[in-house]
Design a protein around this motif. Structure first.
Motif, mmCIF file in Angstrom:
data_model
loop_
_atom_site.group_PDB
_atom_site.id
_atom_site.type_symbol
_atom_site.label_atom_id
_atom_site.label_comp_id
_atom_site.label_asym_id
_atom_site.label_seq_id
_atom_site.Cartn_x
_atom_site.Cartn_y
_atom_site.Cartn_z
ATOM 1 N N ALA A 85 -14.766 -9.921 4.325
ATOM 2 C CA ALA A 85 -14.777 -8.291 4.203
ATOM 3 C C ALA A 85 -13.896 -7.987 2.911
ATOM 4 C CB ALA A 85 -13.978 -7.705 5.105
ATOM 5 N N THR A 86 -14.219 -6.891 2.345
ATOM 6 C CA THR A 86 -13.281 -6.403 1.241
ATOM 7 C C THR A 86 -12.145 -5.346 2.022
ATOM 8 O OG1 THR A 86 -14.973 -6.586 -0.468
ATOM 9 C CG2 THR A 86 -13.108 -5.065 -0.871
ATOM 10 N N VAL A 87 -10.815 -5.504 1.630
ATOM 11 C CA VAL A 87 -9.875 -4.753 2.365
ATOM 12 C C VAL A 87 -9.096 -4.111 1.387
ATOM 13 C CG1 VAL A 87 -8.065 -4.679 4.101
ATOM 14 C CG2 VAL A 87 -9.996 -6.201 4.156
ATOM 15 N N ILE A 88 -8.734 -2.589 1.598
ATOM 16 C CA ILE A 88 -7.944 -1.963 0.687
ATOM 17 C C ILE A 88 -6.797 -1.377 1.785
ATOM 18 C CG2 ILE A 88 -9.263 -1.588 -1.170
ATOM 19 C CD1 ILE A 88 -9.668 1.341 -0.254
ATOM 20 N N LEU A 89 -5.535 -1.265 1.361
ATOM 21 C CA LEU A 89 -4.622 -0.287 1.829
ATOM 22 C C LEU A 89 -4.289 0.986 1.416
ATOM 23 C CD1 LEU A 89 -2.158 -3.268 2.901
ATOM 24 C CD2 LEU A 89 -4.295 -2.682 4.027
ATOM 25 N N THR A 90 -4.035 1.906 2.209
ATOM 26 C CA THR A 90 -3.568 3.089 1.640
ATOM 27 C C THR A 90 -2.291 3.086 1.126
ATOM 28 O OG1 THR A 90 -2.795 4.000 3.789
ATOM 29 C CG2 THR A 90 -4.912 4.375 3.535
ATOM 30 N N ARG A 91 -1.343 2.275 1.374
ATOM 31 C CA ARG A 91 -0.199 1.945 0.713
ATOM 32 C C ARG A 91 0.248 0.498 0.942
ATOM 33 N NH1 ARG A 91 4.130 1.906 4.583
ATOM 34 N NH2 ARG A 91 3.565 2.348 6.682
ATOM 35 N N TYR A 92 0.800 0.221 -0.075
ATOM 36 C CA TYR A 92 1.225 -1.494 -0.545
ATOM 37 C C TYR A 92 2.567 -1.490 -0.399
ATOM 38 C CZ TYR A 92 -3.548 -2.226 -1.272
ATOM 39 O OH TYR A 92 -4.827 -2.546 -1.101
ATOM 40 N N THR A 93 3.259 -0.453 0.030
ATOM 41 C CA THR A 93 5.232 -0.809 0.087
ATOM 42 C C THR A 93 5.586 0.053 1.615
ATOM 43 O OG1 THR A 93 7.084 -0.549 -1.024
ATOM 44 C CG2 THR A 93 5.491 1.231 -1.449
ATOM 45 N N ASN A 94 6.644 -0.112 1.851
ATOM 46 C CA ASN A 94 7.167 0.812 2.861
ATOM 47 C C ASN A 94 8.621 1.133 2.093
ATOM 48 O OD1 ASN A 94 6.969 2.266 5.333
ATOM 49 N ND2 ASN A 94 8.597 0.802 6.207
ATOM 50 N N ASP A 95 8.841 1.135 1.127
ATOM 51 C CA ASP A 95 10.053 1.583 0.356
ATOM 52 C C ASP A 95 9.865 2.455 -0.991
ATOM 53 O OD1 ASP A 95 12.014 -0.108 1.971
ATOM 54 O OD2 ASP A 95 10.765 -1.839 1.215
ATOM 55 N N TYR A 96 9.960 3.691 -0.548
ATOM 56 C CA TYR A 96 9.580 4.836 -1.573
ATOM 57 C C TYR A 96 11.090 5.157 -2.285
ATOM 58 C CZ TYR A 96 5.137 4.464 0.485
ATOM 59 O OH TYR A 96 3.922 4.092 0.678
ATOM 60 N N PRO A 97 11.043 5.675 -3.433
ATOM 61 C CA PRO A 97 12.711 5.996 -4.026
ATOM 62 C C PRO A 97 12.703 7.432 -3.311
ATOM 63 C CG PRO A 97 11.316 4.906 -5.807
ATOM 64 C CD PRO A 97 10.444 4.823 -4.367
ATOM 65 N N ASN A 98 11.369 8.194 -3.230
ATOM 66 C CA ASN A 98 11.689 9.478 -2.854
ATOM 67 C C ASN A 98 10.439 9.704 -1.837
ATOM 68 O OD1 ASN A 98 13.680 10.687 -4.882
ATOM 69 N ND2 ASN A 98 11.758 9.952 -6.413
ATOM 70 N N ASP A 99 11.040 10.550 -0.798
ATOM 71 C CA ASP A 99 9.856 10.754 0.259
ATOM 72 C C ASP A 99 8.795 11.281 -0.119
ATOM 73 O OD1 ASP A 99 11.600 9.900 2.124
ATOM 74 O OD2 ASP A 99 12.493 11.828 2.891
ATOM 75 N N ALA A 100 8.599 12.013 -1.305
ATOM 76 C CA ALA A 100 7.406 12.895 -1.785
ATOM 77 C C ALA A 100 6.591 11.652 -2.347
ATOM 78 C CB ALA A 100 7.788 13.637 -3.031
ATOM 79 N N ASP A 101 6.919 10.483 -2.658
ATOM 80 C CA ASP A 101 5.924 9.142 -3.145
ATOM 81 C C ASP A 101 5.175 8.812 -2.007
ATOM 82 O OD1 ASP A 101 7.315 9.715 -5.586
ATOM 83 O OD2 ASP A 101 8.790 8.005 -5.175
ATOM 84 N N GLU A 102 5.410 9.034 -0.710
ATOM 85 C CA GLU A 102 4.762 8.293 0.392
ATOM 86 C C GLU A 102 3.462 9.115 0.201
ATOM 87 O OE1 GLU A 102 4.441 8.791 5.089
ATOM 88 O OE2 GLU A 102 6.412 8.861 4.193
ATOM 89 N N PRO A 103 2.374 8.579 0.465
ATOM 90 C CA PRO A 103 0.761 9.340 0.544
ATOM 91 C C PRO A 103 0.798 10.205 1.632
ATOM 92 C CG PRO A 103 0.696 6.967 1.043
ATOM 93 C CD PRO A 103 2.140 7.122 0.516
#
Length: 850
Positions: free
Chosen positions: A77-95
């Protein structure tokens, strides 16, 4: 156009998935969404299962997604993730949720899956199931967010997929059950339902999985383990393979949890070796005991358990192709059992003859070997009672009390063994094979009568008419046979003696009498209580000068609003060890009880039992929070003015502190912030048996916790709290609750006839006696007139004047502070106090003991 063709092709393919086979997942593109993100309390779910351990749901979701991606890719399968980190400098950076949907749509994926774990709205003490959520189709013209829904899935493919995901996750994560739900209906339906934002607007089939409940602490600790997260990733991959008709993986998984024999505590640092492959799994230190070895060929294998500090063991298992095999094991540590504590302590020269002998071991013991290893010199016949998972041994002599003023030697021979067969380390040097021995001496023969140490209500007080019980707690056990209706009398002034029910209780070396007057107390009436003839187990009687107890029922018509009477269930209450505010305990439990009953309240035919064990070895702070579930139990609100919060509390005489917690500024069942939690002041549980405990919001102070100390309407019950008194030798206990209620009083006109006024001239024995530094003296006069109450020494010299003036007819209570008329403290000794009035003169003795 392309999207329509793809959807049509996918619909045809998925509809026939159960009847067709694919060699792999090649040609399929998946978008995997790790729910939440960012380690932020503002938009994440934060749980603290153990002090110093922080769990965030986003992290476990992310680790599951990271594990799932290569598993799917290995199948083509081809797999993409909606995010590739769990550490964001700012909360607004979270998708955002919309951004996650857009990631799936813009990448033209064939399937969308969002990974989450579940949680209750409050403390979770045992709920743990799996759930698959699917977007519900909205009626034409309805809101895309708020519906109404049609009761049908947006895509049948996602609904079908849930039939594979649910069982797969349930099997791998060993949850209690699984279910699949439609989002709008699940979140309230016509009562305010809404649709999941992360599934809203998808061009392809998609669903959300809640693998387990992350706020159930055993699961919380497991979700800190990356291998445990990978187990769920395997389950999701298994469901996709089954749905798309791809042959199952032939490789196997073996997993389980390792716990300690006897105590059932999860073992940290697990080490498990799989042979013949010689694969070694090293566990973490998050108190989960979990291990998992994957990618193993089917067939016969050997599991060797080699956790440091525990006895090694081996197990032969047969692994079936493509399946998960669980093997949970219990092991005993290699440390020899020692005696962690004893009562009496070694060389105790004043052990109470009526106290039970108690030995606490460091681990679960083989009870048969201990029974044959115990030797008492001189011999004492009795029974052995085990508790706390066979770690605590209590010895109770058949004679009820030990012989007085005798030196005993208690010896436990080295033949005593743990549950796993390890020999006793009697001297604590780390080497098994030696005996444990203590010597102690009992107190001389008991010639002292029982002393009253706690009473409710206090003499001379004005009590609530809702009170239906009196409590008198003494410093030692009483002879229950001396508790008779002639030895305890309650008189309603001007009416006569009241019919009574008496109840005797013991705890922590104290004996207590509960007095239940039939029909309760009448507003505005005065009462006298006289007890005499009560004896301890050695036959010592209370002196004939025991005090006459006096009090008055408030002239109020009290209306009560029930919060809980515990008569049918305690399902609305949460377990104390699940609260993040509960600290410093080994264990605690809350349950319904059918034995301890408040006999004068028909609705309170049952009670609730709170059993607790304080951790006094490593903890430096202690608190138990026993919450009423906000989701189901907090429906009663009230204005603080004119109201009281009451509960009947069966005390254990431990001295443990108790208080109420309320929410202020409360509306309905809305959540309340920490700054809105207000507490009553601490009340030490010095009594044994039933007693009414109340918080009078107009009169009593507000304690200190997270609130601002101000009671802002409306109030709502939140919880009970207990606190260990530092330094106390009593480290465990059991208390009971009945009839939790709010009462409001209105003044009732009470006719004070001549018959209702005291017709006697009487001076009560002071209380407490002996005393230091002050004591209360109650007296009664039949007519209004001049009264003097003075203190003299044994030579007849006047020491202090307590009362000197005109007093109205009735009952009065005064306090002497142990000082003379100059304000100087007087010496220890025997003093006389004399009441003089128109009716006569009466004198009694009292003892000041510093």
């Amino acid at each position: 156009m392309k999207r329509s063709i793809v959807l049509l092709a996918l619909l045809i393919g998925c509809t026939s998935a159960l009847f067709s086979q694919r060699a792999s997942l090649a040609g399929l593109k998946f978008c995997i969404d790790p729910g939440h993100g960012g380690h932020s309390d503002a938009n994440d779910r934060h749980v603290i299962p153990d002090p110093g351990t922080n769990f965030y749901e986003s992290e476990s979701n992310f680790q599951k997604a990271l594990a799932l991606k290569p598993l799917l890719e290995a199948k083509g399968a081809t797999v993409i993730l909606t995010r590739y980190t769990n550490d964001y400098p700012n909360d607004a950076d979270e998708p955002s949720l919309a951004a996650r949907v857009q990631t799936a749509n813009s990448n033209n994926v064939d399937w969308f899956h969002s990974i989450h774990s579940n949680a209750l709205a409050s403390t979770n003490t045992g709920t743990n199931y799996s759930m698959i959520m699917v977007r519900e189709k909205v009626v034409p013209g309805g809101s895309d967010v708020y519906g109404p829904g049609t009761g049908q899935p947006q895509t049948q493919e996602a609904w079908n997929m849930a039939d594979f995901l649910g069982p797969a996750i349930f099997n791998n994560m060993r949850t209690q059950r699984f279910l699949k739900v439609l989002d709008w209906t699940f979140y309230g339906g016509s009562n305010g339902g809404y649709t999941l934002g992360v599934l809203r607007g998808l061009y392809m089939p998609g669903e959300l999985s809640e693998g387990e409940f992350h706020d159930y602490f055993p699961v919380t600790r497991c979700l800190m383990n990356l291998s445990y997260c990978k187990m769920e990733a395997y389950a999701i991959r298994t469901a996709f393979l089954q749905y798309f008709g791809v042959p199952a993986d032939t490789l196997c998984i073996v997993a389980g949890v390792i716990s300690e024999l006897g105590t059932n505590k999860m073992i940290d640092g697990t080490r498990v070796r799989l042979l013949p492959e010689n694969i070694v799994y090293n566990g973490d230190f998050y108190h989960n005991g979990f291990y998992m070895i994957d990618s193993v060929k089917a067939g016969v294998h050997t599991l060797r358990f080699e956790t440091p500090g525990y006895r090694p063991d081996s197990l032969q298992i047969t692994l079936t192709a493509g399946k998960v095999t669980f093997s949970d094991r219990q092991f005993e540590s290699l440390a020899a059992p020692v005696v962690a504590a004893s009562s009496p302590a070694d060389k105790d020269t004043a052990f109470a003859a009526s106290s039970p002998i108690q030995i606490t071991f460091s681990k679960a013991m083989d009870t048969a070997s201990v029974r044959t290893a115990i030797v008492m010199t001189p011999p004492v016949k009795g029974s052995l009672i085990w508790s706390n998972s066979n770690t605590v041994l209590t010895m109770k002599p058949d004679s009820i009390v030990l012989p007085f003023n005798i030196t005993f030697v208690l010896r436990i021979e080295a033949s005593a063994r743990s549950q796993g067969g390890l020999g006793l380390d009697g001297n604590g040097d780390g080497v098994a094979g030696d005996a444990f021995q203590i010597s102690f001496r009992t107190k001389p023969v008991d010639v002292w009568p029982p002393v009253l140490i706690a009473a409710s209500p206090p003499t001379g007080s004005n009590i609530a008419t809702t009170n239906s019980v009196l409590n008198f707690t003494f410093d030692e056990p009483l002879d229950p046979n001396s508790l008779t209706s002639s030895n305890v009398v309650v008189q309603e002034v001007g009416t006569g003696n009241r019919p009574l029910t008496l109840q005797y209780s013991e705890a922590n070396g104290h004996g207590a009498v509960n007095v239940f007057p039939q029909g309760g107390f009448k507003p505005g009436r005065s009462y006298k209580v006289r007890y005499s003839g009560l004896t301890d187990v050695s036959g010592n009687s209370l002196p004939s000068s025991t005090p006459l107890w006096t009090f008055t029922a408030a002239p109020l018509d009290l209306q009560s609003t029930l919060i809980d009477d515990f008569s049918t269930s305690v399902a609305a209450w949460l377990q104390p060890n699940g609260s993040i505010n509960t600290i410093g305990i080994d264990s605690a439990s809350f349950a319904r009880d059918t034995l301890k009953t408040l006999i004068t309240l028909p609705s309170a035919s049952k009670s609730a039992r709170l059993r607790y064990y304080w951790n006094t070895k490593t903890a430096t702070d202690w608190l138990i929070s026993e919450y009423l579930n906000p989701a189901s139990g907090r429906t009663v609100t009230w204005d603080p003015h004119g109201n009281k919060l009451q509960v009947y509390l069966f005390g254990d005489g431990s001295g443990t502190f108790f208080r109420f917690v309320v929410d202020d500024s409360a509306t309905g069942t809305s959540p309340v912030l920490a700054q809105n939690h207000e507490v009553s002041i601490w009340t030490p549980i010095t009594w044994v048996g039933w007693r009414l405990v109340e918080w009078d919001f107009d009169r009593d102070s507000v304690g200190t916790w997270t609130g601002d100390g101000k009671l802002v309407p409306n109030l709502r019950f939140d919880s009970f709290q207990l606190k260990y008194p530092p330094g106390s030798k009593i480290t465990s206990g059991t208390i009971y609750f009945a009839q939790l209620q709010v009462v409001k009083g209105t003044v009732t006109a009470v006719e004070q006839t001549a018959a209702s006024l005291p017709q006697t001239f009487e001076l009560d024995q002071n209380f407490p006696n002996p005393f230091n530094p002050s004591t209360s003296i109650s007296y009664q006069i039949g007519t209004t007139g001049p009264v003097s109450l003075k203190v003299f020494d044994m030579l007849g010299r006047e020491i202090a004047t307590i009362v000197n003036g005109t007093m109205t007819a009735g009952m009065h209570t005064s306090v002497w502070d142990g000082k003379d008329d100059r304000g100087e403290p007087v010496a220890s000794g025997v003093y006389l106090y004399q009441l003089r009035a128109e009716s006569g003169v009466v004198t009694k003795k009292m003892v000041l003991l510093k």
